[in-house]
Scaffold this motif. Structure first.
Motif, PDB file in Angstrom:
ATOM      1  N   PHE A 347       0.820  -1.209   0.000  1.00 62.37           N
ATOM      2  CA  PHE A 347       0.000   0.000   0.000  1.00 62.37           C
ATOM      3  C   PHE A 347       0.855   1.261   0.000  1.00 62.37           C
ATOM      4  CE2 PHE A 347      -3.492  -2.853   0.939  1.00 62.37           C
ATOM      5  CZ  PHE A 347      -4.561  -2.233   0.313  1.00 62.37           C
ATOM      6  N   LEU A 348       2.041   1.210   0.615  1.00 61.20           N
ATOM      7  CA  LEU A 348       2.949   2.356   0.526  1.00 61.20           C
ATOM      8  C   LEU A 348       3.386   2.593  -0.918  1.00 61.20           C
ATOM      9  CD1 LEU A 348       5.169   1.849   3.704  1.00 61.20           C
ATOM     10  CD2 LEU A 348       3.657   3.791   3.240  1.00 61.20           C
ATOM     11  N   ILE A 349       3.652   1.514  -1.640  1.00 63.87           N
ATOM     12  CA  ILE A 349       4.004   1.625  -3.059  1.00 63.87           C
ATOM     13  C   ILE A 349       2.848   2.207  -3.850  1.00 63.87           C
ATOM     14  CG2 ILE A 349       4.459   0.232  -5.129  1.00 63.87           C
ATOM     15  CD1 ILE A 349       6.210  -1.564  -3.322  1.00 63.87           C
ATOM     16  N   ALA A 350       1.625   1.793  -3.504  1.00 62.15           N
ATOM     17  CA  ALA A 350       0.443   2.336  -4.182  1.00 62.15           C
ATOM     18  C   ALA A 350       0.333   3.843  -3.973  1.00 62.15           C
ATOM     19  CB  ALA A 350      -0.818   1.636  -3.673  1.00 62.15           C
ATOM     20  N   LEU A 351       0.734   4.332  -2.800  1.00 67.85           N
ATOM     21  CA  LEU A 351       0.700   5.771  -2.542  1.00 67.85           C
ATOM     22  C   LEU A 351       1.551   6.530  -3.559  1.00 67.85           C
ATOM     23  CD1 LEU A 351       1.053   5.990   1.355  1.00 67.85           C
ATOM     24  CD2 LEU A 351      -0.977   6.482  -0.003  1.00 67.85           C
ATOM     25  N   VAL A 352       2.708   5.975  -3.882  1.00 70.21           N
ATOM     26  CA  VAL A 352       3.612   6.644  -4.826  1.00 70.21           C
ATOM     27  C   VAL A 352       2.980   6.733  -6.209  1.00 70.21           C
ATOM     28  CG1 VAL A 352       5.883   6.547  -5.930  1.00 70.21           C
ATOM     29  CG2 VAL A 352       5.632   5.870  -3.531  1.00 70.21           C
ATOM     30  N   SER A 353       2.458   5.622  -6.716  1.00 70.86           N
ATOM     31  CA  SER A 353       1.882   5.631  -8.065  1.00 70.86           C
ATOM     32  C   SER A 353       0.616   6.478  -8.133  1.00 70.86           C
ATOM     33  CB  SER A 353       1.598   4.199  -8.544  1.00 70.86           C
ATOM     34  OG  SER A 353       0.692   3.542  -7.679  1.00 70.86           O
ATOM     35  N   ILE A 354      -0.190   6.486  -7.067  1.00 77.13           N
ATOM     36  CA  ILE A 354      -1.396   7.319  -7.048  1.00 77.13           C
ATOM     37  C   ILE A 354      -1.035   8.787  -7.237  1.00 77.13           C
ATOM     38  CG2 ILE A 354      -3.214   8.227  -5.526  1.00 77.13           C
ATOM     39  CD1 ILE A 354      -3.407   5.357  -4.350  1.00 77.13           C
ATOM     40  N   HIS A 355       0.037   9.231  -6.588  1.00 74.83           N
ATOM     41  CA  HIS A 355       0.438  10.638  -6.688  1.00 74.83           C
ATOM     42  C   HIS A 355       1.177  10.944  -7.986  1.00 74.83           C
ATOM     43  CE1 HIS A 355      -0.710  12.430  -2.817  1.00 74.83           C
ATOM     44  NE2 HIS A 355      -0.591  11.201  -2.337  1.00 74.83           N
ATOM     45  N   LEU A 356       1.830   9.950  -8.559  1.00 73.54           N
ATOM     46  CA  LEU A 356       2.585  10.199  -9.787  1.00 73.54           C
ATOM     47  C   LEU A 356       1.690  10.326 -11.019  1.00 73.54           C
ATOM     48  CD1 LEU A 356       5.816   7.989  -9.621  1.00 73.54           C
ATOM     49  CD2 LEU A 356       5.667  10.482  -9.742  1.00 73.54           C
ATOM     50  N   VAL A 357       0.596   9.566 -11.065  1.00 72.93           N
ATOM     51  CA  VAL A 357      -0.242   9.539 -12.275  1.00 72.93           C
ATOM     52  C   VAL A 357      -0.683  10.931 -12.722  1.00 72.93           C
ATOM     53  CG1 VAL A 357      -2.501   8.850 -13.175  1.00 72.93           C
ATOM     54  CG2 VAL A 357      -1.007   7.151 -12.148  1.00 72.93           C
ATOM     55  N   PRO A 358      -1.288  11.773 -11.864  1.00 68.26           N
ATOM     56  CA  PRO A 358      -1.723  13.083 -12.357  1.00 68.26           C
ATOM     57  C   PRO A 358      -0.571  14.000 -12.741  1.00 68.26           C
ATOM     58  CG  PRO A 358      -2.004  12.955  -9.974  1.00 68.26           C
ATOM     59  CD  PRO A 358      -1.657  11.577 -10.444  1.00 68.26           C
ATOM     60  N   VAL A 359       0.556  13.855 -12.049  1.00 67.53           N
ATOM     61  CA  VAL A 359       1.721  14.682 -12.375  1.00 67.53           C
ATOM     62  C   VAL A 359       2.236  14.342 -13.768  1.00 67.53           C
ATOM     63  CG1 VAL A 359       4.093  15.243 -11.734  1.00 67.53           C
ATOM     64  CG2 VAL A 359       2.357  14.952  -9.950  1.00 67.53           C
ATOM     65  N   VAL A 360       2.384  13.052 -14.030  1.00 69.42           N
ATOM     66  CA  VAL A 360       2.865  12.608 -15.348  1.00 69.42           C
ATOM     67  C   VAL A 360       1.829  12.932 -16.416  1.00 69.42           C
ATOM     68  CG1 VAL A 360       3.562  10.602 -16.718  1.00 69.42           C
ATOM     69  CG2 VAL A 360       4.306  10.803 -14.335  1.00 69.42           C
ATOM     70  N   ALA A 361       0.540  12.764 -16.094  1.00 65.02           N
ATOM     71  CA  ALA A 361      -0.522  13.062 -17.066  1.00 65.02           C
ATOM     72  C   ALA A 361      -0.514  14.533 -17.458  1.00 65.02           C
ATOM     73  CB  ALA A 361      -1.881  12.674 -16.494  1.00 65.02           C
ATOM     74  N   ASP A 362      -0.335  15.415 -16.475  1.00 62.31           N
ATOM     75  CA  ASP A 362      -0.296  16.856 -16.771  1.00 62.31           C
ATOM     76  C   ASP A 362       0.930  17.225 -17.599  1.00 62.31           C
ATOM     77  OD1 ASP A 362      -2.642  17.235 -15.402  1.00 62.31           O
ATOM     78  OD2 ASP A 362      -1.698  17.993 -13.567  1.00 62.31           O
ATOM     79  N   ALA A 363       2.040  16.529 -17.361  1.00 58.93           N
ATOM     80  CA  ALA A 363       3.288  16.871 -18.051  1.00 58.93           C
ATOM     81  C   ALA A 363       3.407  16.216 -19.426  1.00 58.93           C
ATOM     82  CB  ALA A 363       4.490  16.478 -17.183  1.00 58.93           C
ATOM     83  N   PHE A 364       2.984  14.952 -19.532  1.00 57.18           N
ATOM     84  CA  PHE A 364       3.236  14.200 -20.760  1.00 57.18           C
ATOM     85  C   PHE A 364       1.990  13.576 -21.387  1.00 57.18           C
ATOM     86  CE2 PHE A 364       7.041  13.866 -18.041  1.00 57.18           C
ATOM     87  CZ  PHE A 364       7.961  14.523 -18.848  1.00 57.18           C
TER      88      PHE A 364
END
Length: 401
Positions: A347-364
């Motif tokens: 679940f800690l790993i899931a926290l990282v990917s949950i936060h990365l998705v919108p950042v990467v989506a906005d950038a790329f």
């Protein structure tokens, strides 16, 4: 006896489904919240990730204190459902873009630790050689419960606040209903968490690779569940569709909800074909879907929806099997600590990917953000293939690996 078992397991499953609708109750209305309150990527991510963090904290507290053994499971479940439902509805009384709403989501997640695992414990009292099926059934309830708020947002389209009310009402109904559950026997004592066992578990190579497989699965699962709705909303919006939010919610309900079927089939087939067979197959399919889904935003809608439905089935079909691997591979004295460690890290790993998705989506763009999730299944397949080749894998699913 068979009829009684069917009724009681069905009631437990229904209560779990209703209570777990709280998990994504706020996430389901993110398009409306972002439009009304101009929420940024971080605040939007916290609506999902704070529940995940709360679940980790609640699981650790429950495991350390042995709450699942000290309290009647029905009363424990009911109390947690009541508190979680109340925390959820209190969102309506505080600023949506503030800190308090995130703390309320955190409390909701902590209460989930007294609902999902306790539902498993109650169902286990009815297990009679059909554990794979029953575990798959409960994970299916988790999946369908996670999808339920998206259906609420279609059925109650006038105001996102009614979705929050409906989810809280469902949890309160579950708290009431679970008190009528009859158990099939005395619940087995839950394996306790013992930090002294951590070194033994980390040194156990088969357990490590089972954990690696689970970590890859978790990198993908909750980020996919949490962000598919917004992706579809943006896709429908770009196509100029009327009521883009409604169509996105209905489609997301189908995509996440159909995972219940995948979970059920995965549990049945893993007992027959083997744990590593099912996990490798499911992660291969879900990883391919992660790679192509974002790139299909401009494809014909039937094509995009079909791929997303396949992703919804495959992304959770293997979920219960990683815990089953730990139970079958670990020494009896290590099971509780191994399961707690696996869940906490996953679940800690899931926290990282949950936060990365919108950042990467906005950038790329969405293609890059979803393709990033494919890293998890790739690593998971490699780990489970290594586990499959180990002699200890004969312990899995009665030798079916």
């Amino acid at each position: 006896m068979r009829g009684t078992k069917t009724i009681e397991v069905s009631l437990i499953t229904l209560c779990q489904l209703l209570a777990l609708s709280l998990w994504f109750s706020a996430t389901a209305v993110l398009p409306q919240l972002r439009a009304e309150f101009h929420l940024g990527a971080l605040q939007s991510s916290l609506f999902t990730s704070s529940v995940v963090m709360g679940f980790i904290i609640g699981t650790l507290i429950s495991a350390f204190l042995g709450l699942a053994d000290r309290l009647d499971p029905r009363r424990f479940f009911a109390l947690c459902a009541l508190v979680a439902g109340t925390a959820n509805i209190l969102i309506l009384t505080v600023p949506v873009d503030g800190v308090v709403v995130i703390l309320l989501r955190l409390l909701t997640g902590m209460c989930m630790a007294g609902i999902y695992p306790i539902g498993m414990k109650m169902v286990a009292t009815w297990a009679r050689g059909d554990t794979g099926f029953l575990v798959g059934l409960l994970v299916g309830a988790l999946t369908l419960g996670s999808a339920l708020p998206h259906l609420f947002s279609v059925a109650l389209p006038l105001d996102w606040r009614w979705v929050i009310v409906a989810a809280s009402g469902s949890a309160w109904l579950a708290a009431f209903g679970v008190m009528f559950v009859k158990l099939g026997g005395t619940p087995a004592r839950s394996p306790r968490f013992d930090p002294r066992m951590l070194g033994h578990i980390i040194a156990d190579k088969p357990l490590r690779y089972a954990g690696y497989g689970y970590f890859g699965h978790m990198w993908e699962l909750y980020a996919m569940w949490g962000w598919t709705g917004l992706f579809l909303f943006r896709t429908y919006q770009d196509r100029g569709m009327a009521d883009a939010a409604g169509w996105a919610a209905l489609t997301t309900f189908a995509i996440v909800g159909i995972g219940a079927l995948g979970s059920l089939l995965g549990g049945i087939l893993a007992d027959r074909w083997g744990r590593t067979t099912i996990t490798i197959g499911a992660m291969t399919v879900s990883g391919l879907c992660a790679l192509v889904t974002g790139a299909l935003a401009g494809a014909p809608m039937p094509v995009l929806v079909i791929v997303c439905l396949i992703w919804g089935i495959s992304v959770v079909a293997d979920s219960a099997q990683f815990s089953s691997c730990v139970i079958e591979l670990a020494e009896p004295a290590h099971i509780g600590t191994a399961l707690t460690l696996q869940n906490a890290v996953g679940f800690l790993i899931a926290l990282v990917s949950i936060h990365l998705v919108p950042v990467v989506a906005d950038a790329f763009g969405w293609w890059a953000s979803f393709a990033m999730l494919a890293i998890g299944p790739v690593m998971g397949v490699m780990a489970m293939a290594r586990l499959r080749a180990m002699p200890e894998a004969v312990k899995l699913a009665q030798g079916r690996r």
